[in-house]
Design a protein around this motif. Structure first.
Motif, PDB file in Angstrom:
ATOM      1  N   LYS A 150       0.843  -1.202   0.000  1.00 19.78           N
ATOM      2  CA  LYS A 150       0.000   0.000   0.000  1.00 19.78           C
ATOM      3  C   LYS A 150       0.882   1.258   0.000  1.00 19.78           C
ATOM      4  O   LYS A 150       0.918   2.016   0.973  1.00 19.78           O
ATOM      5  CB  LYS A 150      -0.937  -0.033   1.196  1.00 19.78           C
ATOM      6  N   TYR A 151       1.575   1.490  -1.092  1.00 18.63           N
ATOM      7  CA  TYR A 151       2.539   2.590  -1.180  1.00 18.63           C
ATOM      8  C   TYR A 151       1.880   3.961  -1.069  1.00 18.63           C
ATOM      9  O   TYR A 151       2.444   4.882  -0.484  1.00 18.63           O
ATOM     10  CB  TYR A 151       3.354   2.482  -2.475  1.00 18.63           C
ATOM     11  N   PRO A 174       6.774 -11.726  -0.664  1.00 16.87           N
ATOM     12  CA  PRO A 174       7.242 -12.924  -1.378  1.00 16.87           C
ATOM     13  C   PRO A 174       8.449 -12.618  -2.259  1.00 16.87           C
ATOM     14  O   PRO A 174       8.630 -11.482  -2.720  1.00 16.87           O
ATOM     15  CB  PRO A 174       6.027 -13.324  -2.220  1.00 16.87           C
ATOM     16  N   GLU A 175       9.256 -13.620  -2.498  1.00 17.47           N
ATOM     17  CA  GLU A 175      10.460 -13.458  -3.314  1.00 17.47           C
ATOM     18  C   GLU A 175      10.116 -13.001  -4.720  1.00 17.47           C
ATOM     19  O   GLU A 175      10.866 -12.238  -5.344  1.00 17.47           O
ATOM     20  CB  GLU A 175      11.234 -14.783  -3.362  1.00 17.47           C
ATOM     21  N   GLU A 180      10.314  -5.954  -8.322  1.00 15.34           N
ATOM     22  CA  GLU A 180       9.471  -4.752  -8.386  1.00 15.34           C
ATOM     23  C   GLU A 180       9.722  -3.853  -7.179  1.00 15.34           C
ATOM     24  O   GLU A 180       9.771  -2.626  -7.298  1.00 15.34           O
ATOM     25  CB  GLU A 180       7.995  -5.142  -8.456  1.00 15.34           C
ATOM     26  N   LEU A 181       9.907  -4.466  -6.030  1.00 10.29           N
ATOM     27  CA  LEU A 181      10.167  -3.711  -4.804  1.00 10.29           C
ATOM     28  C   LEU A 181      11.475  -2.932  -4.922  1.00 10.29           C
ATOM     29  O   LEU A 181      11.526  -1.725  -4.668  1.00 10.29           O
ATOM     30  CB  LEU A 181      10.227  -4.679  -3.619  1.00 10.29           C
ATOM     31  N   ASP A 182      12.544  -3.617  -5.319  1.00 10.61           N
ATOM     32  CA  ASP A 182      13.863  -2.988  -5.390  1.00 10.61           C
ATOM     33  C   ASP A 182      13.951  -1.924  -6.479  1.00 10.61           C
ATOM     34  O   ASP A 182      14.566  -0.866  -6.279  1.00 10.61           O
ATOM     35  CB  ASP A 182      14.936  -4.048  -5.637  1.00 10.61           C
ATOM     36  N   PHE A 188      10.670   4.940  -4.922  1.00  9.29           N
ATOM     37  CA  PHE A 188       9.527   5.845  -4.770  1.00  9.29           C
ATOM     38  C   PHE A 188       9.368   6.276  -3.312  1.00  9.29           C
ATOM     39  O   PHE A 188       9.177   7.460  -3.015  1.00  9.29           O
ATOM     40  CB  PHE A 188       8.244   5.175  -5.250  1.00  9.29           C
ATOM     41  N   LEU A 189       9.443   5.320  -2.399  1.00  6.65           N
ATOM     42  CA  LEU A 189       9.286   5.639  -0.983  1.00  6.65           C
ATOM     43  C   LEU A 189      10.402   6.560  -0.501  1.00  6.65           C
ATOM     44  O   LEU A 189      10.167   7.484   0.278  1.00  6.65           O
ATOM     45  CB  LEU A 189       9.250   4.350  -0.157  1.00  6.65           C
TER      46      LEU A 189
END
Length: 353
Positions: A150-151, A174-175, A180-182, A188-189
């Protein structure tokens, strides 16, 4: 005031696990830790005093013995909701501030546990955002992966809390989501001024549930291998397909409970011989004698439930997502994960302890 509010973007996000992990680590580093849960949604009575179920549990693990009426000054009962919605609950925040001040006076830092999301309790003015502002405490927010993170919510929290927000913890990731996270979400955060204190990978053990607890939650009963009811279920698999197809899926999900109709002895036998943690038979249909005998010999419990396979599968999905963090094994595992994955030293520095 030396408080650290542990909030989240939604309920069942891992607040207890992370609060315990932080609290136990601080205690190991000679910090005198207190605990409070300003708003309790699980009211129970112990030794003649009303308190919150989670708060009692947390105090026990942290080795605390504080007055439950101070630890949880606002208890959400049916009567409370009725009065709150009619505008009869006044000065709740004042009550929270007074309780916190009294509890915190003898501590280096007090962990303040949120209830639900950061906006839960807005109807009576005791939501997490308001509590953080009124107490002037620091805050860590947990966001648990649920198809995505929930960015937007986290960016809004940065604006709403300002410097009170130390950072966020991304939980149960999850792996498969890591790229996408990295590549997208973390940058963005960072640009939004939201510090990510840690990323906790998905751990099946933390969402697991004992067979005995599973039977109780499904309104079923264990009918065989009762001595192995403490076995742990990490996931589930529906056995409605043909045996050949089922076997292919089953080999990939060894720690899964098998949900199958009571009349499917072919699938039941494959599941037993394959060493699943338990079998859940739907439709209130009992297995034949061969299945029961193999269950006892292999020490694999069978649970009988009244509902159909689809309904039980939906319940299982909710249970594994929302099962409470209570078992000693989970506490140890959770504390270790928190100490490894979260920048606790940074949190300590921000708290000044």
């Amino acid at each position: 005031m030396s408080g650290l509010y542990i909030g989240s973007t939604a309920g069942y996000s891992g607040k207890n696990m992370i609060a315990l992990g932080i609290g136990l680590w601080l205690q190991k580093n000679n910090v005198n830790v207190g605990y409070c849960k300003p708003v309790g949604a699980l009211p129970i009575e112990r030794d003649g005093k009303m308190g919150d179920e989670d708060a009692f549990f947390m105090q026990e693990i942290l080795g605390l013995d504080q007055d439950p009426t101070l630890v949880t000054p606002v208890l959400v009962t049916k009567d409370f909701k009725s009065r709150a919605f009619s505008g009869q609950c006044q000065d709740l925040m004042q009550k929270i501030k007074e309780s916190f001040t009294q509890l915190d006076s003898e501590r280096d830092v007090t962990l303040i546990a949120g209830s639900g999301s950061m906006y839960s309790g807005r109807y009576c003015g005791v939501d997490g955002v308001n509590v953080v502002r009124e107490l002037g405490c620091k805050c860590v927010i947990i966001d648990r992966f649920d198809r995505e993170l929930k960015y937007d919510y986290l960016a809004v929290m940065r604006e709403a809390l300002g410097e009170n927000l130390i950072g966020v913890v991304l939980n149960d990731v999850p792996e498969s989501y890591r790229d996408e996270l990295d590549n997208h979400l973390l940058p963005f955060l960072e640009r939004s001024g939201v510090k990510v204190l840690g990323v906790i990978p998905k751990d099946p053990l933390l969402g697991a549930i004992k067979v005995s607890d599973l039977a109780e939650r499904l309104n079923g009963k264990v009918i065989s291998a009762h001595g192995k009811s403490d076995r742990v279920v990490e996931n589930f698999l529906i056995g409605t397909m043909q045996v050949e197809n089922f076997l292919t899926h089953f080999k990939k999900h060894k720690n899964s409970a098998i949900i199958v109709g009571g009349d499917r002895s072919d699938v039941q036998l494959v599941a037993l011989e394959g060493g699943c943690p338990c079998i859940i038979l739907t439709g209130n249909l009992y297995p034949n004698d061969i299945i029961l005998t193999r269950s006892e010999v292999l020490e694999i419990p069978i649970i009988i439930v009244r509902e159909d396979t689809y309904s039980v599968a939906k319940k299982m999905e909710n249970l594994l997502t929302r099962h409470k963090f209570r078992d000693a094994v989970k506490i140890k595992q959770g504390a270790q994960i928190v100490s490894e994955q979260i920048d606790l030293e940074y949190i300590r520095q921000q708290l000044g302890v």
